[in-house]
Structure formats: structure tokens, C-alpha cells
Design an enzyme around this catalytic site. Structure first.
Site, PDB file in Angstrom:
ATOM      1  N   GLY A 241     -40.441  17.996  -4.122  1.00  0.00           N
ATOM      2  CA  GLY A 241     -41.336  18.251  -5.245  1.00  0.00           C
ATOM      3  C   GLY A 241     -42.799  18.406  -4.909  1.00  0.00           C
TER       4      GLY A 241
ATOM      5  CD  GLU B 189     -33.316  15.091  -1.451  1.00  0.00           C
ATOM      6  OE1 GLU B 189     -32.175  14.671  -1.261  1.00  0.00           O
ATOM      7  OE2 GLU B 189     -33.765  15.340  -2.587  1.00  0.00           O
TER       8      GLU B 189
ATOM      9  N   GLY C 298     -39.018  21.113  -0.053  1.00  0.00           N
ATOM     10  CA  GLY C 298     -38.638  22.527  -0.035  1.00  0.00           C
ATOM     11  C   GLY C 298     -39.885  23.388  -0.088  1.00  0.00           C
ATOM     12  NE  ARG C 299     -42.705  24.155  -5.714  1.00  0.00           N
ATOM     13  CZ  ARG C 299     -42.114  24.948  -6.625  1.00  0.00           C
ATOM     14  NH1 ARG C 299     -42.468  26.207  -6.724  1.00  0.00           N
ATOM     15  NH2 ARG C 299     -41.212  24.456  -7.441  1.00  0.00           N
TER      16      ARG C 299
ATOM     17  NE  ARG D 140     -42.080  29.550  -8.279  1.00  0.00           N
ATOM     18  CZ  ARG D 140     -43.335  29.449  -8.657  1.00  0.00           C
ATOM     19  NH1 ARG D 140     -44.180  30.433  -8.430  1.00  0.00           N
ATOM     20  NH2 ARG D 140     -43.777  28.366  -9.235  1.00  0.00           N
TER      21      ARG D 140
ATOM     22  CE1 TYR E 126     -38.080  27.456 -13.015  1.00  0.00           C
ATOM     23  CE2 TYR E 126     -38.724  28.707 -11.084  1.00  0.00           C
ATOM     24  CZ  TYR E 126     -37.795  27.947 -11.759  1.00  0.00           C
ATOM     25  OH  TYR E 126     -36.588  27.673 -11.161  1.00  0.00           O
TER      26      TYR E 126
ATOM     27  CB  CYS F 129     -34.487  47.818 -19.044  1.00  0.00           C
ATOM     28  SG  CYS F 129     -34.315  49.293 -18.061  1.00  0.00           S
ATOM     29  CD  GLU F 130     -34.253  41.563 -19.598  1.00  0.00           C
ATOM     30  OE1 GLU F 130     -34.835  40.864 -20.448  1.00  0.00           O
ATOM     31  OE2 GLU F 130     -33.040  41.624 -19.472  1.00  0.00           O
TER      32      GLU F 130
ATOM     33  CE1 TYR G 158     -36.307  26.043  -5.306  1.00  0.00           C
ATOM     34  CE2 TYR G 158     -38.644  25.642  -4.910  1.00  0.00           C
ATOM     35  CZ  TYR G 158     -37.337  25.204  -4.924  1.00  0.00           C
ATOM     36  OH  TYR G 158     -37.055  23.914  -4.534  1.00  0.00           O
TER      37      TYR G 158
HETATM   38  C1  LIG Z   1     -35.089  21.237  -5.730  1.00  0.00           C
HETATM   39  C2  LIG Z   1     -34.930  19.894  -5.142  1.00  0.00           C
HETATM   40  C3  LIG Z   1     -35.698  19.529  -4.024  1.00  0.00           C
HETATM   41  C4  LIG Z   1     -36.774  20.401  -3.439  1.00  0.00           C
HETATM   42  O1  LIG Z   1     -37.825  20.559  -4.328  1.00  0.00           O
HETATM   43  P1  LIG Z   1     -39.197  21.212  -3.821  1.00  0.00           P
HETATM   44  O2  LIG Z   1     -40.052  21.237  -5.012  1.00  0.00           O
HETATM   45  O3  LIG Z   1     -38.884  22.585  -3.349  1.00  0.00           O
HETATM   46  O4  LIG Z   1     -39.733  20.340  -2.758  1.00  0.00           O
HETATM   47  C5  LIG Z   1     -35.455  18.295  -3.457  1.00  0.00           C
HETATM   48  N1  LIG Z   1     -34.514  17.456  -3.963  1.00  0.00           N
HETATM   49  C6  LIG Z   1     -33.772  17.766  -5.054  1.00  0.00           C
HETATM   50  C7  LIG Z   1     -32.767  16.813  -5.542  1.00  0.00           C
HETATM   51  C8  LIG Z   1     -33.964  18.996  -5.666  1.00  0.00           C
HETATM   52  O5  LIG Z   1     -33.247  19.295  -6.763  1.00  0.00           O
END
Ligand SMILES: *Cc1c(COP(=O)(O)O)cnc(C)c1O
Length: 426
Positions: free
Chosen positions: A244, A278, A280-281, A317, A321, A347-348, A376
Site C-alpha cells: 500500500g 507486500e 507493489g506500487r 487507472r 480510480y 467507445c466509452e 496496475y
Molecule cells: C494489492 C495488495 C498489495 C500491494 O499493494 P500496493 O499498493 O501495490 O503496494 C499487497 N497486499 C495485498 C493483500 C494486496 O491486496
């Protein structure tokens, strides 16, 4: 927005990814084109790993943010694990060389088959999202004669102030178990012989830009772990804090990684738990751009539309979002600005990349870079409107490798067929 994306920078008005001229790259491979910087990907991972130096966290890159196997491989080589949410992502992570014992498996709807495959692979941890899922994992594990390592995902009821589609740590979302119920759920699951209740999992949503959200959530999780120990459930030894961490798409101030690490370590050390992250972004977001070419300029009423060949099917995105992505020309930047909508051909009316955006004047034929599209982005792309999906390129220094080929129209109909009764004239 100038060159804050590490790995992407302007030289005399032209955009480069590391040492590769983006204009030349797009002329060679066409548009829309995703371009990732290996230096940026590994730089972000390393910044995070260094902030935790001295402790031994499992940094499990969230594969759903960008699942190209070359991207996952770049991180696996540095020791990253993977956070996966499906059998498909497990396949990718293993193929990229992530060791099975560095896999954490989340997701609200794991099937028996996915559970069995993950147990057979020998993953580090299941993040359990519900009681019925815990029973399913216990049953599958018993059938295989193994014990499944699990962490219950708790919902700490913290509003991380993210978009309503990406907030997950508030009451009333489909994720996890309410923290007030967690002790009784752990007690119930403690009776299941083939589960090892080794962790607690919490993920607040994304992107999070205030450290206090993590502080509050972790205080609640720490109280939970203590309550569990008080009632004799002493097996919890892993604290999975999810992902997150936000990035600066526009003018947001991201959480300082050092402060983030200090906050997490303090809680984990107090509880004598190993941290699992965890991200990601944070790793993939600013490490990629999407390049798209201007097909037409269209003046309608008092508005100017820049119609590009990249659409919501390529980067959703903005539509999904309200995501903001900086957009600039890839060659000859530094022009006068104008206010435009940047839209795709789908077409949206939701098919836009930017609305009422003050940006450098873009002419027909120009190629534009849509920044911070590494997370994403391609992973959420689809074939809507029968548009073949874009190619992906990974840049390392002066070398650019196509790590996913552009789809062709033949790819679009692969697997489809016309029943014999429909062949011939009606
Ligand atoms: C999507 C997700 C992440 C990664 O989120 P980021 O914002 O990309 O860091 C980590 N853990 C869980 C459980 C997720 O659903």
C-alpha cells in the site's frame, strides 16, 4: 513533473529511459508501448531492503501490480519473494525464479486446487481471508498429510483515505475478518489440526500516504497478538503488514521509507515477530511509463481533445480510480502549454487518460509518455473493443528487451471457433 521518476529523465528535451531514447524505441516497436526501467525497479526494492537492514523481513513483491516475468525476475535476483493472489500468479512467480518458500498467498476466493498446488510447492504463508477458507485449507492440507502455514487477515477498521475502490482496511469491505472478532476466530481455527497459525496479516488499501494509518493499525494488531498469547495461542511469529505504500503521481508526499521501516520494526521487535512486506506500487509504479501516439487533435466546442492510440483497455487507472498520470511529449519537451482532454479511441466516455489537463502542446503524430504507469497498468489491460494488447519493454542501461510481444489480431480470436451448423450459408 520533471524527472522525478528515477530511471526516466529528459536530456535536451528528449525523454530517456536509462540510456535508451524513448522516441527511437517507440519508432522501432510502435505504440502503445509500456517501458520499464530495471534500474528504477531494483532501486526501489533496494531502498526498501536497506531501510530494514539488520532485521530480516521477507519482502514479497506484490505480483499483481506488475506481473511480467522479467519484472518479477529482476526483483527475485535481489532476494525478493512474491505476494500472489492466484494460481496464475504462482506460476509466474515460480517461472521468474522466486523460491517457493518466499511466496505468500492472498485472495478471498482460493479454490481447493489452488490451495493444493500452493501446499505442494511449499509456500511460506497463506493469508486467510475468511473462516470457510481456513476450513478448506485445513481439509486440503490433511488430505495431503501436511500442515499449512497461515496468517489470518484482520481488518483493523482504519480508514487509509484511499479511493473507495482500493480501501480495504475499513469495516464493511470483503477483505479479512473484523479485528474485534479475531481472538474468537483464532481460537476456533486453533482446533484445526492441519493449520499452523503462524501469523497475522493486515493490508490497509492503496495508495497510503500517511504513516499514522499504519501506526494505528499496527497498534491494534499488536494488541491482538498479545491477547492471543494471553489465551494460549503462542504460535504467531510473523507480522504481515501488507503493501500500500504510495508514490508521488502528482504532488503527493509519499511516506518516508525510513520512518515506515522504523514504525514497522518497532512493532515487530516488541512482539518478537518476523516482518513480511507486500510492496507493489512502491516498487513498480514509477518504474514504468506507457507511450502513446497522438492520432488526431479535435476541437469541439471550447474543448480540445488529444486523441491517442492508448486507451482505457491499455491503462484503466484514470477511468477506474480517477488516477492521475503526468503526460509529456517524449521528444521536444519544454513547449508552451494548453488545456486539453487526452482520450482514447474506445467507445466509452470513460475512456480518458487526462481531463482538463494543462500540458505541453501535442501535435498529430507526437508520442506522449504517460508517467508512473508501471503498477496496475499493463496488468489491468484487456482486449475490449478487440484491441490487441500493448508490447512491454524492459530497459537495462543501453539495452532494451521486448519482454512481451505486442498482440496481433490473430491472438484476439485464438480459441474461438464457429460451430459447424453455422458454416456455409444460412
Ligand atoms: C494489492 C495488495 C498489495 C500491494 O499493494 P500496493 O499498493 O501495490 O503496494 C499487497 N497486499 C495485498 C493483500 C494486496 O491486496
Amino acid at each position: 513533473m520533471t524527472d522525478r521518476e528515477e530511471g526516466f529523465h529528459y536530456r535536451d528535451g528528449d525523454l530517456y529511459c536509462e540510456d535508451v531514447h524513448i522516441g527511437d524505441l517507440c519508432a522501432k516497436h510502435g505504440t502503445p508501448l509500456y517501458v520499464y526501467s530495471h534500474a528504477a525497479l531494483t532501486g526501489q526494492y533496494t531502498a526498501l531492503a536497506e531501510a530494514f537492514e539488520g532485521s530480516d523481513p521477507a519482502i514479497c513483491y506484490s505480483v499483481k501490480s506488475n506481473s511480467n516475468i522479467a519484472v518479477v525476475r529482476s526483483l527475485a535476483r535481489l532476494g525478493a519473494g512474491a505476494d500472489i493472489v492466484s494460481g496464475g500468479e504462482m506460476h509466474r512467480a515460480l517461472k521468474a525464479g522466486v523460491p517457493p518458500e518466499m511466496l505468500v498467498y492472498a485472495g478471498v476466493g482460493k479454490t481447493d486446487r489452488e490451495i493444493g498446488d500452493a501446499l505442494a510447492a511449499g509456500i511460506l504463508l497463506f493469508n486467510i481471508e475468511s473462516v470457510p477458507e481456513a476450513y478448506a485449507i485445513d481439509r486440503v492440507a490433511r488430505g495431503m498429510g501436511v500442515t499449512a502455514p497461515v496468517a489470518l487477515r484482520v481488518n483493523p477498521d482504519v480508514d487509509a483515505q484511499t479511493h473507495r475502490h482500493t480501501t480495504t482496511g475499513k469495516k464493511g469491505t470483503k477483505f479479512g475478518v473484523d479485528i474485534d472478532r479475531a481472538v474468537s476466530v483464532y481460537k476456533e481455527l486453533n482446533e484445526l489440526p492441519n493449520l499452523d497459525l503462524c501469523g497475522v496479516h493486515v493490508h490497509l488499501g492503496s495508495p497510503v500516504t500517511t504513516l499514522s494509518a499504519y501506526e494505528v493499525a499496527l497498534d491494534r494488531v499488536a494488541a491482538l497478538v498479545r491477547s492471543l498469547r494471553d489465551v494460549g495461542i503462542a504460535s504467531v511469529r510473523m507480522l504481515n503488514v501488507g503493501g500500500g505504500l504510495g508514490i508521488a503521481y502528482r504532488d503527493e508526499t509519499p511516506i518516508d521509507v525510513g520512518e515506515y521501516a522504523a514504525c514497522l520494526r518497532r512493532h515487530a521487535d516488541d512482539l518478537n515477530c518476523r516482518l513480511i512486506l507486500e510492496p507493489g506500487r512502491f516498487i513498480s509504479g514509477a518504474s514504468g511509463i506507457m507511450c502513446t501516439q497522438v492520432v488526431y487533435r479535435k476541437e469541439a466546442g471550447h474543448k480540445t481533445f488529444i486523441i491517442v492510440d492508448g486507451a482505457m483497455n491499455d491503462l484503466i487507472r484514470p477511468a477506474l480510480y480517477d488516477g492521475y498520470h503526468a503526460i509529456r511529449p517524449v521528444v521536444g519537451a519544454g513547449r508552451d502549454t494548453e488545456t486539453v482532454d487526452v482520450v482514447g479511441p474506445v467507445c466509452e466516455s470513460g475512456d480518458f487518460l487526462a481531463k482538463d489537463r494543462d500540458m505541453e502542446r501535442a501535435e498529430q503524430g507526437d508520442v506522449l509518455a504517460v508517467f508512473s504507469a508501471g503498477a496496475y497498468g499493463f496488468v489491468m489491460s484487456s482486449n475490449y473493443n478487440s484491441r490487441p494488447r500493448a508490447a512491454e519493454v524492459l530497459v537495462m542501461g543501453a539495452a532494451a528487451s521486448v519482454v512481451r510481444e505486442r498482440e496481433t489480431v490473430e491472438d484476439l480470436t485464438r480459441g474461438e471457433s464457429i460451430p459447424p451448423a453455422l458454416l456455409g450459408d444460412g
